[in-house]
Design a protein around this motif. Structure first.
Motif, PDB file in Angstrom:
ATOM      1  N   GLY A   1      72.612  62.544  35.307  1.00 40.76           N
ATOM      2  CA  GLY A   1      72.389  64.324  35.321  1.00 40.76           C
ATOM      3  C   GLY A   1      73.646  65.112  35.520  1.00 40.76           C
ATOM      4  O   GLY A   1      74.610  64.540  35.467  1.00 40.76           O
ATOM      5  N   ARG A   2      73.407  66.198  36.045  1.00 45.04           N
ATOM      6  CA  ARG A   2      74.651  67.149  36.295  1.00 45.04           C
ATOM      7  C   ARG A   2      74.119  68.121  37.263  1.00 45.04           C
ATOM      8  O   ARG A   2      72.609  68.124  37.596  1.00 45.04           O
ATOM      9  CB  ARG A   2      75.126  67.885  34.819  1.00 45.04           C
ATOM     10  N   VAL A   3      75.205  68.582  37.954  1.00 44.88           N
ATOM     11  CA  VAL A   3      74.860  69.434  38.994  1.00 44.88           C
ATOM     12  C   VAL A   3      74.541  70.849  38.476  1.00 44.88           C
ATOM     13  O   VAL A   3      75.589  71.360  37.667  1.00 44.88           O
ATOM     14  CB  VAL A   3      75.887  69.538  40.214  1.00 44.88           C
ATOM     15  N   VAL A   4      73.617  71.528  38.945  1.00 45.28           N
ATOM     16  CA  VAL A   4      73.363  72.793  38.564  1.00 45.28           C
ATOM     17  C   VAL A   4      73.892  74.030  39.460  1.00 45.28           C
ATOM     18  O   VAL A   4      74.726  74.883  39.145  1.00 45.28           O
ATOM     19  CB  VAL A   4      71.929  73.382  38.283  1.00 45.28           C
ATOM     20  N   THR A   5      73.530  73.858  40.719  1.00 41.02           N
ATOM     21  CA  THR A   5      73.957  74.703  41.825  1.00 41.02           C
ATOM     22  C   THR A   5      73.373  74.340  43.197  1.00 41.02           C
ATOM     23  O   THR A   5      73.154  72.997  43.084  1.00 41.02           O
ATOM     24  CB  THR A   5      73.284  76.099  41.577  1.00 41.02           C
TER      25      THR A   5
END
Length: 741
Positions: free
Chosen positions: A626-630
């Protein structure tokens, strides 16, 4: 068999590799080699596990994916559901009062060990139960039936509640013994109430805490008990025995044979290994088993001149109760699946097979008459179990397909012509067991289905497989489908391989080959041949390198510039795969270099920045890219498999890693348009055929191999199959059901 380099380009091609770019510096973490975590105890016992132990650390115990229900994370739901099932398994086992059948006469050490376990069976010292008494988990609805809610933080499983006084008592004992006081909460959670007093009475209990090694526990014990407490202390012998069995489980074994275990104990300075094992068994901290050696010739044990008394040789195994219980429960449940199929099945399977694609017809016919069927094949062969699910649903059956990962579920859903989010017929194994996906459970607690097809079956560890099989209702059919060439599960056991070897049910081998040059290459690796393949579109490219620093440099060039420019595949759709986390070209070094080029930042949130590519590990052996959003006070906000996940701050270090570069075990169950497999020189010792097969097979359109291991690659493919795992499942299966032809 050819041992030529697998490439159509053996030099740096101007169209693919640009020399004008530089990569970030490799990590200088001081680690040697490419493998971060090994299983020393198991290898000392002469029974090492596969790459799962060598490359993947246990990184968390919370559940991933999807939106969580209010106040209850998906992780907590899954773990609670599994505990409920284990409680049911334990009750079933409690009803079986007969002692373990020996099957042969023993003498010497084996006889002493058998006497110890019979004493336990006779009630002299009760065996501690491996599973607690959990609170019943509320039934969870399938995701599409749940209201949309704000994502909740994904918490680790709740440990047994301990008082602040217990933590303080543990902290005081740790400080007195010279151990880090920061371990106090973890030690208290593992040992429970009274942990401080227990540590003072038996300092080697510290070995029950993950990450503590025998030499560290020895120093702690000397500080608390005095220097006169040496290696011959009975408490130390038991603790080291249990520790070795736990390390063996990390390496994939469900038990260890007595001689290798004794040898490992001797290497750990236990003066009387046999007595240590006897004491461990007598205290109920381990169990002893005997399995007949079917392939060994019978032995005449009668004295010379007397009538022959023929006995079949056995092997003596020692294992932890939790894995013994799981293997026995799995064998029982599979026998029930084999024998509970109704003979009055109204479904018209013959018509379904006739209407199905030709490649799937054989599988449908096998399922028509059997409760358990095994299916083998590569990536393209997944269309066959998908066609089976579609055919069964067309017959009005409640049929479901379960995969190892959300990405695998997406691919199977596309084969069914269904949108993943709108069709509950395709689920993940974790989501199915937790109740967040699929049919839910009936009034008896069984899964509410008629047919379950489990893809990625080699990834089933013995405990997950036991819970899954025990959850099936009577009369349900089970199909286990997978690629036998893949890496085995990260957890203990080798369920799919054991079932294939036991031959207790029909086996359908797919004849559907994986297409293209990558498919041809991977298929050859599966049979031990590293062939040179024709790749006119540069589907397979080899990039030779001299050292680890150059490997990092070339990898960054490929991901950032060459692959996007030559194939139109953006960097976010290219996955780097390397043998381990540590080393100059491990995941740490590669991720640092790739982050510097693709998403530079200060790492304000525990080393992460918004936009970072990550891999989230909710439980060992399962990963969600996945990826980091905040990030905020709740924790690190991620987007994994299209769904939001919140990881609490205290869990980030354990459960989240940067994900531009992964290990092969982390990549299992996923595929990407392009893959860059990095083989630095120090990876030569850890390469095996299943590792190469798995890593190369993660690419769909393009595969680049950053090659620095010279002849170690063809040697691994030709000569190094999967490392052995010691399990009891084949013997248990043969006892439950006779082999089929």
């Amino acid at each position: 068999m050819s041992t030529e380099p697998v490439t159509t380009e053996t030099t740096e091609d101007e169209a693919l590799v640009s020399d004008g770019e530089t990569a970030g510096p490799p990590s200088a973490d001081g680690e040697d080699g490419t493998v971060e975590v090994g299983v020393e105890g198991a290898s000392e016992a002469g029974a090492t596990g596969d790459e799962s132990a060598a490359e993947d650390e246990p990184t968390g115990t919370a559940e991933a994916g999807g939106e969580a229900a209010a106040g209850v994370s998906e992780a907590a739901a899954e773990l609670a559901a599994q505990k409920v099932e284990r409680e049911r398994i334990e009750r079933r086992k409690a009803e079986r009062t007969a002692p373990i059948t020996s099957g042969a006469k023993l003498s010497g050490t084996a006889a002493d060990l058998l006497a110890a376990v019979r004493a336990v069976e006779g009630g002299q010292k009760p065996v501690a139960t491996a599973f607690g008494e959990p609170e019943p988990a509320p039934r969870r609805l399938a995701p599409e039936a749940e209201p949309v809610r704000r994502p909740q933080p994904v918490a680790p499983p709740a440990a047994a509640a301990v008082s602040g006084g217990t933590v303080e008592a543990v902290r005081a004992a740790l400080v007195e013994g010279g151990a880090p006081e920061a371990l106090a909460p973890q030690v208290a959670a593992v040992l429970g109430e009274g942990a401080g007093e227990l540590l003072r009475e038996d300092p080697w209990q510290l070995l029950r805490v993950a990450g503590v090694r025998p030499e560290q526990a020895d120093g702690f014990a000397r500080a608390l008990l005095g220097a006169e407490r040496g290696p011959d202390d009975e408490r130390r012998g038991r603790a080291v025995t249990v520790w070795l069995l736990e390390q063996a489980a990390v390496a994939g074994h469900t038990a260890l044979e007595a001689p290798p275990l004794a040898a490992a104990l001797a290497q750990r300075s236990v003066p009387d290994p046999d007595e240590a094992v006897r004491s461990t068994v007598a205290e109920g901290e381990a169990l002893i088993f005997q399995d007949a050696l079917d392939d060994a010739p019978p032995v005449n044990t009668a004295p010379e001149g007397e009538q022959a008394e023929v006995e079949r040789p056995v092997r003596v195994l020692i294992g932890l109760e939790r894995y013994a219980l799981a293997e026995e429960s799995l064998a029982d449940a599979l026998a029930r699946v084999l024998n509970s199929l109704s003979k009055d099945d109204p479904a018209d399977w013959a018509s379904a097979a006739q209407a199905a694609p030709r490649s799937a017809a054989e599988l449908i016919r096998a399922v028509a008459g059997h409760g358990l069927v095994l299916h083998t094949g590569g990536e393209a062969a997944r269309a066959e179990p998908a066609a089976l699910v579609a055919a069964a649903r067309g017959l009005g059956l409640r049929a479901y397909a379960a995969t190892h990962s959300a990405d695998g579920a997406r691919r199977v859903a596309s084969l069914l012509g269904a949108a993943r989010a709108d069709d509950s017929a395709v689920v993940t194994v974790a989501g199915l067991l937790s109740g967040t996906e699929g049919p839910g459970r009936d009034a008896d607690g069984s899964l509410d289905l008629d047919l379950l097809v489990v893809l990625d079956a080699p990834q089933l560890d013995v405990e997950t497989a036991a819970v899954l099989a025990e959850s099936l209702p009577d009369g349900a059919r089970l199909v286990l489908s997978g690629d036998p060439g893949m890496l085995w599960s990260a957890g203990p056991g080798r369920v799919f391989a054991d079932l294939l070897a036991a031959r207790v049910c029909p086996q359908v081998a797919s004849r559907t080959p994986d297409p293209g040059p990558i498919g041809e290459l991977v298929s050859g690796i599966g049979i031990g041949e590293l062939n040179q393949v024709e790749a006119p579109g540069k589907e397979v490219v080899i990039v030779p390198v001299r050292d680890a620093g150059e490997a990092v440099h070339r990898t960054v060039q490929l991901v950032v510039d060459s692959v996007p420019r030559a194939f139109g595949i953006p960097a976010e759709q290219t996955q780097v795969i390397t043998p381990g986390h540590g080393g100059a070209a491990g995941t740490r070094a590669l991720n640092a270099a790739l982050k510097e080029r693709l998403n530079p930042g200060p790492g304000r949130f525990g080393g992460f920045d918004p936009g970072d590519r990550i891999v989230y590990t909710p439980v060992p052996g399962r990963t969600a890219p996945g990826r980091v959003v905040t990030a905020d006070a709740e924790g690190l906000h991620l987007e994994c498999a299209g769904g939001p996940v919140v990881v609490p701050k205290e869990r980030v270090e354990q459960a989240v890693r940067h994900g531009w570069a992964l290990t092969a075990h982390q990549a299992v169950g996923h595929r990407w348009p392009a893959a860059v497999v990095v083989l630095p020189g120090d990876a030569a010792q850890v390469l095996t055929r299943p590792w190469v097969y798995t890593a190369f097979g993660r690419a769909e359109r393009h595969l680049s191999v950053v090659h620095g291991v010279e002849q170690a690659l063809p040697r691994a493919v030709a000569e190094l199959p999967a490392k052995a795992r010691t399990t009891r499942l084949p013997a248990l299966l043969k006892a439950q059901a006779p082999p089929t032809d």
